[in-house]
Design a protein around this motif. Structure first.
Motif, PDB file in Angstrom:
ATOM      1  N   MET A 115    -111.892 -13.063  68.500  1.00  0.00           N
ATOM      2  CA  MET A 115    -113.059 -12.159  68.396  1.00  0.00           C
ATOM      3  C   MET A 115    -114.318 -12.917  68.735  1.00  0.00           C
ATOM      4  SD  MET A 115    -112.951  -9.024  67.857  1.00  0.00           S
ATOM      5  CE  MET A 115    -113.372  -7.524  67.090  1.00  0.00           C
ATOM      6  N   SER A 116    -115.175 -12.255  69.511  1.00  0.00           N
ATOM      7  CA  SER A 116    -116.396 -12.935  69.923  1.00  0.00           C
ATOM      8  C   SER A 116    -117.470 -12.872  68.847  1.00  0.00           C
ATOM      9  CB  SER A 116    -116.923 -12.314  71.208  1.00  0.00           C
ATOM     10  OG  SER A 116    -117.025 -10.916  71.024  1.00  0.00           O
ATOM     11  N   ARG A 176    -118.188   3.409  82.367  1.00  0.00           N
ATOM     12  CA  ARG A 176    -117.258   2.309  82.053  1.00  0.00           C
ATOM     13  C   ARG A 176    -117.837   0.974  82.505  1.00  0.00           C
ATOM     14  NH1 ARG A 176    -115.324   7.131  80.864  1.00  0.00           N
ATOM     15  NH2 ARG A 176    -113.843   6.836  79.171  1.00  0.00           N
ATOM     16  N   GLU A 221    -118.549  -2.313  80.363  1.00  0.00           N
ATOM     17  CA  GLU A 221    -118.033  -3.641  80.705  1.00  0.00           C
ATOM     18  C   GLU A 221    -119.162  -4.662  80.646  1.00  0.00           C
ATOM     19  OE1 GLU A 221    -115.749  -3.575  84.369  1.00  0.00           O
ATOM     20  OE2 GLU A 221    -114.623  -1.821  83.661  1.00  0.00           O
ATOM     21  N   TYR A 280    -119.765  -5.430  77.001  1.00  0.00           N
ATOM     22  CA  TYR A 280    -118.736  -6.325  76.472  1.00  0.00           C
ATOM     23  C   TYR A 280    -118.997  -7.765  76.912  1.00  0.00           C
ATOM     24  CZ  TYR A 280    -115.661  -2.552  74.832  1.00  0.00           C
ATOM     25  OH  TYR A 280    -115.114  -1.491  74.157  1.00  0.00           O
ATOM     26  N   LYS A 281    -119.380  -7.915  78.172  1.00  0.00           N
ATOM     27  CA  LYS A 281    -119.623  -9.256  78.714  1.00  0.00           C
ATOM     28  C   LYS A 281    -120.773  -9.906  77.946  1.00  0.00           C
ATOM     29  CE  LYS A 281    -120.570 -11.578  83.124  1.00  0.00           C
ATOM     30  NZ  LYS A 281    -122.023 -11.771  83.240  1.00  0.00           N
ATOM     31  N   ASP A 339    -119.702 -10.868  74.525  1.00  0.00           N
ATOM     32  CA  ASP A 339    -118.820 -12.026  74.575  1.00  0.00           C
ATOM     33  C   ASP A 339    -119.613 -13.314  74.723  1.00  0.00           C
ATOM     34  OD1 ASP A 339    -116.350 -13.204  74.495  1.00  0.00           O
ATOM     35  OD2 ASP A 339    -116.119 -13.195  76.683  1.00  0.00           O
ATOM     36  N   TYR A 385    -116.591   2.553  71.170  1.00  0.00           N
ATOM     37  CA  TYR A 385    -116.645   1.269  71.868  1.00  0.00           C
ATOM     38  C   TYR A 385    -117.160   0.153  70.961  1.00  0.00           C
ATOM     39  CZ  TYR A 385    -116.208   3.818  76.291  1.00  0.00           C
ATOM     40  OH  TYR A 385    -115.766   4.600  77.321  1.00  0.00           O
ATOM     41  N   SER A 387    -108.094  -8.916  70.970  1.00  0.00           N
ATOM     42  CA  SER A 387    -109.192  -9.477  70.194  1.00  0.00           C
ATOM     43  C   SER A 387    -110.513  -9.494  70.958  1.00  0.00           C
ATOM     44  CB  SER A 387    -108.822 -10.884  69.758  1.00  0.00           C
ATOM     45  OG  SER A 387    -108.353 -11.614  70.890  1.00  0.00           O
ATOM     46  N   HIS A 405    -113.875  -8.099  76.438  1.00  0.00           N
ATOM     47  CA  HIS A 405    -114.370  -8.537  77.732  1.00  0.00           C
ATOM     48  C   HIS A 405    -113.304  -9.303  78.504  1.00  0.00           C
ATOM     49  CE1 HIS A 405    -116.878 -11.464  80.214  1.00  0.00           C
ATOM     50  NE2 HIS A 405    -116.840 -10.320  80.867  1.00  0.00           N
ATOM     51  N   PRO A 459    -112.426   0.816  80.220  1.00  0.00           N
ATOM     52  CA  PRO A 459    -112.646   0.815  78.774  1.00  0.00           C
ATOM     53  C   PRO A 459    -112.677   2.256  78.274  1.00  0.00           C
ATOM     54  CG  PRO A 459    -114.515  -0.187  79.931  1.00  0.00           C
ATOM     55  CD  PRO A 459    -113.544   0.251  80.973  1.00  0.00           C
ATOM     56  N   GLY A 482    -113.286   3.775  74.630  1.00  0.00           N
ATOM     57  CA  GLY A 482    -113.459   3.651  73.194  1.00  0.00           C
ATOM     58  C   GLY A 482    -112.946   2.305  72.725  1.00  0.00           C
ATOM     59  N   GLU A 483    -112.159   2.305  71.626  1.00  0.00           N
ATOM     60  CA  GLU A 483    -111.695   1.014  71.116  1.00  0.00           C
ATOM     61  C   GLU A 483    -110.558   0.438  71.966  1.00  0.00           C
ATOM     62  OE1 GLU A 483    -109.747   1.172  67.286  1.00  0.00           O
ATOM     63  OE2 GLU A 483    -109.792   3.356  67.360  1.00  0.00           O
TER      64      GLU A 483
END
Lengths: 244, 300, 368
Positions: free
Chosen positions: A1-2, A176, A180, A183-184, A187, A204, B231, B234, B251, B253-254
């Motif tokens: 996990m980040s 999306r 992304e 998320y990047k 991270d 998300y 986990s 990304h 992607p 949702g979860e």
């Protein structure tokens, strides 16, 4: 996990009252570094008021809050330097070109000329904007604008980015791509704070809080909330919460 | 046919807003136009309500041509534009009365049509429309569009910017109106609302991607979709995109929705690949396709 | 018809609920008239002057006394030398310096000519001019007085009488102008804003997709402002009659009719503006820049048209306000009737028809 075990936002009993009306009523929560935190609620639930306090443009009535280590009462200016902000309503200037927008926002975040140049080249390359970099932002599709404005909010490498309903109306694929990017960033250690009333956006996030009438009525991971409320998706969670 | 659209095209300066659009809506049908902002939904609504003239093609509403039958259409349809378009400085009641009057009717005459909806905003009938919440504004706008008992209702993004509770209530109202025999053409950017329509047209960049019932559209989806979770989302996305037989990675949702292009895909292989690359808490499971999956597959 | 009345009722709701605009609408005419009537005036009162008397004899004393006795001037100081003149002007408190030459009285009696030098602060040319005229007339009166006994062989005595405005009250000049501006502003700006507001808010879309005909929308928009403008015109006329004692020499009825005609001209201009603009802001800019400025500058309200360069004189003909000002001045001050004003009236009528036809041509029954 980040997500790191380090509190980047700490809120305790934060309240904002307008006369007798408590728009935000003693909310408490923490956000960890690198977390994607969803801040949900219906229109008028108090999300915007709460966020304005966190980004240092509105002084709370009472309570405590620290953002990126700075107190919202005493160090609002330091907070502003350490956060990025993107809203659906105002993101970029439509009558400036992509490059001019980047240069302008780089400038107000206090980046040096050379830094701005490097950053904007990097950004243009990453988002594939080579062909449109000298076009007015107003002529670009909405999805592109949202991606650019997110990148612009990240220009000064803030510790936290506040996103106010970032992807409303954007087509599914671009949306999306937007997630992304989020998320990047997460991270790489940036904390993401998203306010939204789009429930699918909530899924998300690492954790979400749901505000109803100025109070946080639920706070957990989407999965646990769904289990707790015996719901298939966050939309149902929200419906069950709001209907009591 | 209640609404019929034949090869409609329309462009503004450089932008092609609509490109050879054709579809038909049967009487009493609840038909959804599903697509993101800028897909051309509003332009199409404006052509059907005679506010714009198409460059090419023809269209008719209840047998009236949108050009020759302009006045007939204007006299008979109910229209709710995308932007909240009521008078903010008039009260709820005054707005409603005004729209009844300009359609030569009275609130009392057609009260049965709006009763279910109006009772919800009636407690605020003396409040200025500008001071209503988003959900209540939409309810009032719907009442105003209904007050002259239209046979067709055009609703342009009625639920945009409205919270989930109000959205749900709004769709329940539409279902009830449909039972009263009103044909409804509704547009929305929310894919999850598509399932509530009888038939939908998926629309993007002025082109129709598909027209069908929501069930058919989902059923036509070719690939098996896997929910994948790990986990670090990304890294997961990057790794999935790099997987040799990957078809699509989105992607969702979860989870991340993954489809594979090869016939011999095995979940264990993918699991091993992800684990090998350092991911933990890996979950892989098949999942039914949604309208949004179908939309992305068609748009790509 | 019920539709139409319903529409007008709605318009009145809009107008009466917008307190700020309403206040401007009715406060402005009163404020403007008061402002022009009392504050802005061509007459001068208690202007500070200083005297440099190099002669200090009977004659100069008498003249100085006459000057300071008039209500126009206050003699604030007596200077001693020419050197002080410049510095006292620079201080800005004094508008004029009157210099009597050495041996003034003697020169007058011996040579028959004595000189007074009048220095005026011409940063405000109008005032300077007026001071000049008044001082000259005071000294001439004095000269006449002392020459009473001597009969000059030839003498031309112009006996001037100001007709229509015998006291040269500037308010008589301003009332027609202010009335014109206000009627133009209320009618053209308010209607164009109120129509574009519907476009901007998106309600025009719903009105178009309804049985209301576009012309009903436009007329419905205009009618409330016809009422408001007539009330405004009445207020202005009553104010000017009762507070500034301005006469209405001609027919009150004709004045009313002509005002209604001008209101309709302005409204049709407002409709024309609204067909050309999409937002309230544009409508306001066009109304202000395109209507207000020409009305103030080219209508003859402040600057006389006869003294303008020829091209501007020609342009002034297309300004409706110019004709209306001629008409009200004619009716109120000269007391003439339609017999003398038919030409101007016809021109206004023609302009109105032109604006309405153009608006109909440009009016869009659809969105862009």
């Amino acid at each position: 996990m980040s997500v790191r075990d380090e509190n980047i936002i700490e809120v305790e009993g934060l309240t904002k009252a307008f006369g007798d009306f408590k728009a935000v009523n003693e909310i408490s929560f923490v956000v960890k570094r690198g977390e994607i935190f969803g801040f949900l609620g219906a229109n008028g639930a108090g999300k915007t008021t709460a966020m304005k306090m966190l980004i240092g443009i509105s002084t709370p009535t009472s309570g405590k809050a620290k953002v990126a280590g700075f107190d919202v009462f005493t160090s609002a200016e330091d907070i502003k330097k350490n956060i990025g902000y993107m809203s659906q309503k105002f993101a970029l200037y439509d009558d400036l070109t992509v490059r001019e927008n980047i240069t302008f926002f780089g400038g107000i975040y206090g980046l040096k000329r050379q830094q701005i140049k490097n950053k904007s080249n990097q950004l243009i390359e990453e988002l594939g904007l080579e062909d449109v970099k000298n076009q007015l932002v107003g002529s670009l599709p909405l999805g592109w604008k949202q991606k650019i404005s997110f990148s612009v909010a990240m220009l000064h490498e803030p510790k936290i980015v506040f996103l106010d309903e970032p992807t409303g109306g954007v087509d599914p694929i671009t949306r999306r791509q937007f997630w992304e990017m989020i998320y990047k960033a997460a991270d790489e250690g940036t904390t993401i704070f998203v306010t939204t009333h789009y429930m699918d956006e909530a899924e998300y996030c690492n954790r979400v809080s749901i505000m109803v009438n100025g109070k946080i009525e639920a706070l957990d991971t989407p999965q646990k909330l769904k289990e707790q409320f015996k719901a298939d998706n966050m939309n149902d969670v929200f419906l069950k919460l709001a209907r009591g | 046919m209640s609404i019929s659209v034949r090869n409609i095209s329309k462009s503004f300066k450089k932008v092609q807003a609509l490109d050879q659009i054709s579809f038909e809506v049967a009487q009493g049908e609840l038909f959804g136009l599903i697509g993101p902002d800028g897909a051309g939904k509003t332009t199409l609504f404006r052509i059907l309500t005679t506010l714009l003239v198409a460059d090419e093609g023809s269209a008719s509403v209840f047998g009236f041509d949108v050009i020759d039958g302009m006045n007939d259409i204007r006299n008979s349809v109910g229209y709710m534009p995308g932007k909240f378009s009521l008078y903010q400085d008039l009260t709820v009641e005054e707005n409603l009365t005004f729209f009844a009057t300009i359609f030569d009717t009275t609130v009392a005459e057609n009260y049965h049509l709006i009763e279910d909806i109006y009772v919800q905003i009636e407690p605020f009938k003396n409040r200025r429309a500008g001071a209503l919440s988003g959900g209540m504004k939409q309810k009032l706008a719907l009442c105003c569009a209904l007050i002259h008992q239209p046979k067709v209702l055009f609703l342009d993004e009625p639920t945009t910017g409205v919270d989930p509770v109000s959205r749900k209530e709004f769709w329940e109202m539409l279902k009830r109106l449909q039972q009263k025999g009103i044909t409804i053409l509704v547009s929305t950017p929310y894919m999850d609302e598509a399932a509530l329509c009888d038939r939908i047209a998926l629309i993007q960049d002025g082109k129709i991607l598909d027209i069908n019932s929501p069930e058919e559209i989902v059923a036509k989806h070719q690939h098996v979709i896997y929910d994948v979770k790990a986990s670090n989302p990304h890294q997961l996305i990057s790794l999935l995109k790099a997987y040799p037989t990957a078809h699509s990675v989105y992607p969702f949702g979860e989870y991340v929705h993954y489809t594979d292009q090869s016939g011999e895909f095995k979940q264990e292989d993918l699991h091993a690949y992800l684990a090998h690359n350092g991911l933990k808490e890996i979950v892989i499971q098949p999942t039914p396709a949604t309208i949004e999956d179908a939309f992305m597959e068609l748009a790509n | 018809m019920k539709k139409f009345i319903g529409f007008i009722k709605k318009e009145f709701y809009h107008i009466f609920r917008d307190r700020r605009s309403l206040f401007i609408l009715f406060g402005m005419p009163i404020a403007q008239i008061m402002l022009f009537g009392f504050a802005i005036t061509n007459e001068i009162n208690n202007v500070n002057v200083v005297v440099l008397d190099l002669s200090k004899d009977v004659s100069t004393n008498t003249i100085v006394n006459k000057i300071s006795a008039s209500s126009y001037f206050t003699v604030t100081q007596l200077l001693e030398s020419q050197n002080e003149v410049e510095s006292i002007f620079k201080k800005g408190k004094v508008k004029a310096v009157i210099v009597f030459e050495k041996d003034f009285d003697q020169q007058m009696r011996n040579a028959g000519i004595a000189k007074i030098q009048l220095l005026t602060d011409a940063t405000d040319p109008n005032t300077a001019n007026t001071i000049n005229n008044y001082i000259t007339s005071i000294t001439q009166n004095y000269a006449k007085e002392i020459n009473q006994d001597i009969q000059l062989p030839f003498q031309i005595v112009p006996e001037s009488r100001m007709v229509f405005n015998p006291e040269i009250k500037s308010v008589f000049m301003f009332v027609p102008g202010v009335m014109t501006i206000i009627l133009m502003l209320v009618s053209a700006m308010m209607t164009s804003i109120s129509i574009t507001k519907e476009k901007e808010l998106g309600t025009m879309e719903i009105l178009l997709v309804s049985p209301l005909k576009p012309y009903q929308v436009i007329i419905g928009k205009v009618i409330p402002y016809v009422f408001l403008s007539i009330i405004n015109a009445l207020v202005i006329i009553l104010l000017s009659i009762f507070i500034f004692k301005m006469p209405v020499q001609g027919s009150f009825f004709l004045l009313g009719l002509e005002s209604v005609l001008f209101i309709i001209t302005s409204l049709s201009l407002g409709i024309l503006i609204s067909t050309m603009s999409k937002t309230q802001q544009t409508a306001m800019m066009i109304s202000l820049m395109g209507l207000m400025l020409p009305v103030i500058l080219l209508s003859g309200f402040i600057f006389p048209i006869n003294s303008m360069p020829l091209p501007l004189q020609v342009i002034s003909n297309i300004i409706p306000a110019k004709w209306f000002i001629i008409i009200i001045k004619g009716v109120m001050l000269k007391g003439v009737g339609l017999l003398y004003l038919w030409k101007e009236t016809l021109i206004l009528l023609g302009m109105t028809v032109f604006f309405i036809l153009l608006s109909i041509r440009k009016y869009k029954i659809r969105l862009e």
